[in-house]
Design a protein around this motif. Structure first.
Motif, mmCIF file in Angstrom:
data_model
loop_
_atom_site.group_PDB
_atom_site.id
_atom_site.type_symbol
_atom_site.label_atom_id
_atom_site.label_comp_id
_atom_site.label_asym_id
_atom_site.label_seq_id
_atom_site.Cartn_x
_atom_site.Cartn_y
_atom_site.Cartn_z
ATOM 1 N N VAL A 1 0.841 -1.205 0.000
ATOM 2 C CA VAL A 1 0.000 0.000 0.000
ATOM 3 C C VAL A 1 0.873 1.251 0.000
ATOM 4 O O VAL A 1 0.659 2.181 -0.783
ATOM 5 C CB VAL A 1 -0.946 0.001 1.225
ATOM 6 C CG1 VAL A 1 -1.558 1.382 1.432
ATOM 7 C CG2 VAL A 1 -2.036 -1.035 1.039
ATOM 8 N N PHE A 2 1.900 1.234 0.850
ATOM 9 C CA PHE A 2 2.770 2.401 0.961
ATOM 10 C C PHE A 2 3.467 2.677 -0.370
ATOM 11 O O PHE A 2 3.442 3.799 -0.885
ATOM 12 C CB PHE A 2 3.805 2.178 2.065
ATOM 13 C CG PHE A 2 4.734 3.339 2.255
ATOM 14 C CD1 PHE A 2 4.337 4.429 3.022
ATOM 15 C CD2 PHE A 2 5.983 3.364 1.655
ATOM 16 C CE1 PHE A 2 5.176 5.524 3.187
ATOM 17 C CE2 PHE A 2 6.820 4.457 1.809
ATOM 18 C CZ PHE A 2 6.422 5.525 2.580
ATOM 19 N N ALA B 1 1.001 3.776 -3.106
ATOM 20 C CA ALA B 1 0.514 5.145 -2.894
ATOM 21 C C ALA B 1 1.613 6.149 -3.219
ATOM 22 O O ALA B 1 1.360 7.179 -3.862
ATOM 23 C CB ALA B 1 0.050 5.331 -1.454
ATOM 24 N N THR C 1 1.086 8.598 -6.387
ATOM 25 C CA THR C 1 0.967 10.019 -6.077
ATOM 26 C C THR C 1 2.025 10.814 -6.816
ATOM 27 O O THR C 1 1.764 11.907 -7.319
ATOM 28 C CB THR C 1 1.114 10.257 -4.562
ATOM 29 O OG1 THR C 1 0.222 9.391 -3.883
ATOM 30 C CG2 THR C 1 0.784 11.690 -4.190
ATOM 31 N N LEU D 1 -6.136 8.695 -9.077
ATOM 32 C CA LEU D 1 -6.766 8.752 -7.756
ATOM 33 C C LEU D 1 -7.564 7.465 -7.500
ATOM 34 O O LEU D 1 -7.445 6.845 -6.441
ATOM 35 C CB LEU D 1 -7.711 9.960 -7.718
ATOM 36 C CG LEU D 1 -8.259 10.338 -6.359
ATOM 37 C CD1 LEU D 1 -7.231 11.188 -5.643
ATOM 38 C CD2 LEU D 1 -9.552 11.104 -6.487
ATOM 39 N N ILE E 1 -5.290 4.415 -6.888
ATOM 40 C CA ILE E 1 -4.822 4.300 -5.497
ATOM 41 C C ILE E 1 -5.952 3.762 -4.616
ATOM 42 O O ILE E 1 -5.777 2.817 -3.839
ATOM 43 C CB ILE E 1 -4.371 5.677 -4.946
ATOM 44 C CG1 ILE E 1 -3.315 6.302 -5.847
ATOM 45 C CG2 ILE E 1 -3.845 5.549 -3.529
ATOM 46 C CD1 ILE E 1 -2.900 7.703 -5.409
ATOM 47 N N LEU E 2 -7.124 4.365 -4.770
ATOM 48 C CA LEU E 2 -8.273 4.013 -3.941
ATOM 49 C C LEU E 2 -8.624 2.530 -4.065
ATOM 50 O O LEU E 2 -8.726 1.803 -3.065
ATOM 51 C CB LEU E 2 -9.462 4.874 -4.395
ATOM 52 C CG LEU E 2 -10.735 4.775 -3.586
ATOM 53 C CD1 LEU E 2 -10.483 5.278 -2.193
ATOM 54 C CD2 LEU E 2 -11.849 5.581 -4.235
ATOM 55 N N CYS F 1 -5.962 0.017 -2.731
ATOM 56 C CA CYS F 1 -5.967 -0.066 -1.267
ATOM 57 C C CYS F 1 -7.191 -0.849 -0.789
ATOM 58 O O CYS F 1 -7.065 -1.770 0.029
ATOM 59 C CB CYS F 1 -5.993 1.326 -0.644
ATOM 60 S SG CYS F 1 -4.485 2.218 -0.905
ATOM 61 N N LEU F 2 -8.364 -0.485 -1.305
ATOM 62 C CA LEU F 2 -9.592 -1.144 -0.832
ATOM 63 C C LEU F 2 -9.549 -2.629 -1.081
ATOM 64 O O LEU F 2 -9.825 -3.435 -0.175
ATOM 65 C CB LEU F 2 -10.810 -0.518 -1.519
ATOM 66 C CG LEU F 2 -11.205 0.865 -1.032
ATOM 67 C CD1 LEU F 2 -12.514 1.281 -1.654
ATOM 68 C CD2 LEU F 2 -11.330 0.888 0.491
ATOM 69 N N ILE G 1 -6.471 -4.426 0.909
ATOM 70 C CA ILE G 1 -6.632 -4.423 2.363
ATOM 71 C C ILE G 1 -7.877 -5.207 2.777
ATOM 72 O O ILE G 1 -7.848 -5.995 3.721
ATOM 73 C CB ILE G 1 -6.698 -2.978 2.916
ATOM 74 C CG1 ILE G 1 -5.384 -2.259 2.606
ATOM 75 C CG2 ILE G 1 -6.926 -2.983 4.419
ATOM 76 C CD1 ILE G 1 -5.385 -0.806 2.989
ATOM 77 N N SER G 2 -8.995 -4.983 2.029
ATOM 78 C CA SER G 2 -10.223 -5.703 2.378
ATOM 79 C C SER G 2 -9.988 -7.213 2.350
ATOM 80 O O SER G 2 -10.583 -7.957 3.124
ATOM 81 C CB SER G 2 -11.342 -5.376 1.388
ATOM 82 O OG SER G 2 -11.647 -4.023 1.448
#
Lengths: 483, 483
Positions: free
Chosen positions: A140-141, A144, A148, A165, A168-169, A172-173, A176-177
């Motif tokens: 994730v890091f 991102a 970015t 954008l 990235i969203l 992550c979702l 992580i989910s």
């Protein structure tokens, strides 16, 4: 109210004020409401498409929310139908181009990031429950950070910022989910399909219900800007060296400040051109319409507007030059200004109707001839002993700026000719006749042409035409450039 | 490659090309990667804060994702933790002001729309299962229509556009979800708290890890723009009427085109000022720092840049005026240009350091004296019989534009003085001495001052000072205005 409060002592003062405030409250409230209503009306009147756009957003949202209300639809998507609503709210923009751009960005980014997120999830989960969160956090890091940073790339920022954008969203979702939700593929799939559904509703409503095309707006804006400058120059021709006693009408004054909005149009033009590139062919515009050429013309128009701004300073100031000199340059300056104005108006009309701008060349030629006349007038001279150079300066400055403006207008004309050749503007029927006339005139006047502009080496873009259609017109321009 | 393919017949041609393409593939790929890496490096080098910003986004996302990984945290929020991640991705912007603005917009809009959505849900559900979806649909439609329309209000668009978007989104989600989900209050509450959490993480990281302040950027940008114009004018003073045989250094040339970026800075300035208004006090800037004054100064600077653009046309063109006239105005023009340049540089320095711009007034006075000298030189005249007016025009135009620029610079000076008074710029220690000197000089030179600018009635803003500190300086400005 203040006078009353100054005469009374403190406590009653407070109560009186309070009472007065309460009494005036309904009035104030009413005034406020009337003010807001007026603003509503004004904004709707300025551009009625705004009202239609608002209705379209309402329609699209109501359509998408049907997925919640009706049973067979809700069962297939469940809570994921939320994503469709979210997509509609975020993606639906004023113009078709902006909506399409955002929709495609969102769709593609979700697809890509979803796939990568699932991959990251499987990679991390293979390492066991302890290392998994650490590895996921690292992914994730890094993602991102990289995404970015890529958003700062100028061409990414211009066209794919929203996509990055969402990338990235979604990454992550999904990744992580996956740590908590088991059916991650199902989740990614549902999310993608609902987003595609929402985006499709947006695009369909946007295109098929009173569409607003960014390309058309850009096209009109550029034509309108040319017209504004044209109006100024025509108006200036009438105002120039007018004695201050003559009262001017307010309308005439207004047309002389219209040009100011042109100076700051760069941003709007760039945004519109950016949106226009997403749009499919529509009306007179094909899919690959040369939108970039409009930006080029827009730049030239702004350059001309900058000169006009300098000219504008002389409108309200009284020019003290001797009547002799004023009279000498008045007619020719007037003609230069008015011919430039006519040329710009004609170019504007040509762009608007997508016709070849033929008579504009004629007006530019006339303006140049006037410049030449002005120069020979100034050369021939009068009895200089009587002249105070200080008083001649504003007159000379006006002449000089007008000569500059003629060059600017010629460049704009060339830009429009290039556009005409790139976008296959229609030939109007009387083209050949006018062209022949222009060529003959040019050949006749080409003999004693040198030294017409004293400022010399301003850059004039060469006109690159790939079309035989316009060959005659463009030849004339190249000859004109020597002037 | 093209030559080879033209000599061979078709099929082998195809294979050769294919083979060549495959052979060159690694090379091309490598070149592409190197190109991208170079771009990465360049973008990072241009503004190292971009790298830091990217790292900050990574950090904030990793922090928020901890809610998924660790058990006590996950249990309290569950899947709603998704909203925190979403908030971080969407709200985290480059500057503190932008992040705060978006965060506050999102938080407030969610709170308001959540409450309204819950209300709408209860109202609709009271009507029974048949009417409920119809009523909900109507609410959604009306709300989306009204909110979308309100987004067109200029002051809403400037500051609350994102809030309106989130308002529509949250209202739809909460009211519609209520139709299927039973614990709607719980949902709204969870959504709000996770969004607040995400927004807080953004704001904290944004403020406490290498903050980027939009206000500071605006402050620096305005100072930098003044410096660019100042550099041009100083450079122009050296270039003016230089014979074309002298070869100029490339560095000098470069400083003469730097000003062009100033012409298009309006949009950046407005965006930065808008963000700056959200920012708390930081460094030398208080919470209610007069950001709007920067926009005013920025407008004046652009006006000056427009004049400079007109002047720039004369740098590369050879001016044919007689040596006599050239020599006559050369020194004074040079002085005007250089003094204006110095004044702008001094103003820029004063803004940068937040000091009162004292010696700038002196430079403006010098420039005006030069303008006066130029005018009396031109008035006194030489033997006019020998002069060709045509050749005088560019010289006269330069003189006229320079006179305009002096007025522009004075207005910029007044703008900076106003800013200094509004923002309580520091007094430097040698202020009184210089002031006294300026006053004395002004009184001496004020006697034969009229008729210096022939263009007459340009508007010059009166300087409204509420501070006694600056009284002396401002009095001088008001006297100067008569020039």
């Amino acid at each position: 109210m203040e006078i009353t409060s100054m005469n009374n002592e403190k406590p009653s003062n407070f109560f009186t004020n309070g009472l007065l405030w309460f009494k005036s409250l309904p009035e104030k409230l009413f005034a406020k409401i009337v003010g807001i209503a007026k603003q509503f009306k004004k904004i709707g009147k300025d551009d009625p498409r705004r009202v239609i756009h608002s209705l379209k957003v309402g329609l699209a949202l109501t359509l998408v929310s049907l997925f919640y209300y009706f049973q067979p639809l809700y069962n297939s998507f469940g809570v994921s139908a939320m994503w469709a609503i979210m997509t509609v709210v975020v993606v639906f923009e004023f113009s078709v181009g902006a909506t399409l751009g955002k929709g495609l960005n969102r769709g593609m980014a979700t697809l890509l990031a979803g796939a990568l997120g699932v991959g990251a999830h499987y990679l991390a989960s293979a390492t066991g429950k302890v290392v998994e969160p650490i590895l996921l956090g690292l992914f994730v890091f890094l993602q991102a950070f990289a995404s970015t940073f890529i958003r700062f790339f100028p061409h990414v920022k211009a066209r794919y910022d929203y996509g990055m954008l969402i990338f990235i969203l979604t990454f992550c979702l999904v990744s992580i989910s996956g740590f908590r939700v088991d059916e991650i593929i199902d989740m990614a799939h549902k999310r993608l399909s609902t987003i595609l559904l929402g985006a499709s509703v947006c695009v369909i409503v946007s295109i098929f219900v009173c569409p607003v095309w960014a390309g058309e707006d850009l096209h009109k804006l550029v034509a309108q800007n040319m017209e504004k400058l044209g109006k100024f120059l025509e108006g200036f021709g009438d105002e120039i060296f007018k004695s201050s006693e003559v009262e001017e009408s307010k309308d005439a004054k207004k047309s002389l400040v219209d040009y100011k909005s042109v100076l700051n149009s760069k941003n709007t033009e760039e945004t519109l051109a950016n949106f226009a590139r997403w749009e499919p062919g529509h009306g007179q515009f094909k899919y690959r319409h040369p939108w970039k050429q409009y930006l080029k013309i827009g730049g030239l128009i702004r350059q001309c507007a900058c000169r006009i701004d300098a000219l504008n300073g002389y409108i309200n100031s009284e020019i003290k030059a001797p009547e002799e000199i004023k009279g000498m340059i008045k007619e020719t300056s007037k003609k230069m200004s008015i011919e430039c104005g006519k040329a710009l108006k004609e170019l504007s009309q040509a762009v608007r109707k997508m016709n070849l701008p033929i008579s504009a060349d004629q007006h530019v030629t006339n303006a140049k001839n006037s410049a030449k006349n002005l120069n020979s007038l100034l050369k021939s001279g009068i009895n200089w002993e009587e002249i105070n150079l200080l008083e001649v300066i504003p007159v000379a400055a006006i002449a000089s700026i007008l000569t500059d403006i003629v060059i600017c207008v010629e460049e704009i004309g060339q830009g429009v000719n290039e556009l005409a050749s790139l976008a296959n503007f229609k030939r109007s029927k009387n083209k050949e006749i006018i062209n022949t006339k222009v060529v003959v005139e040019k050949i006749e006047s080409n003999n004693n042409i040198e030294g017409a502009t004293t400022q010399g080496s301003r850059k004039v873009h060469a006109c690159s035409s790939q079309h035989d259609d316009h060959h005659v017109v463009i030849t004339i321009n190249e000859q004109n450039m020597k002037l």
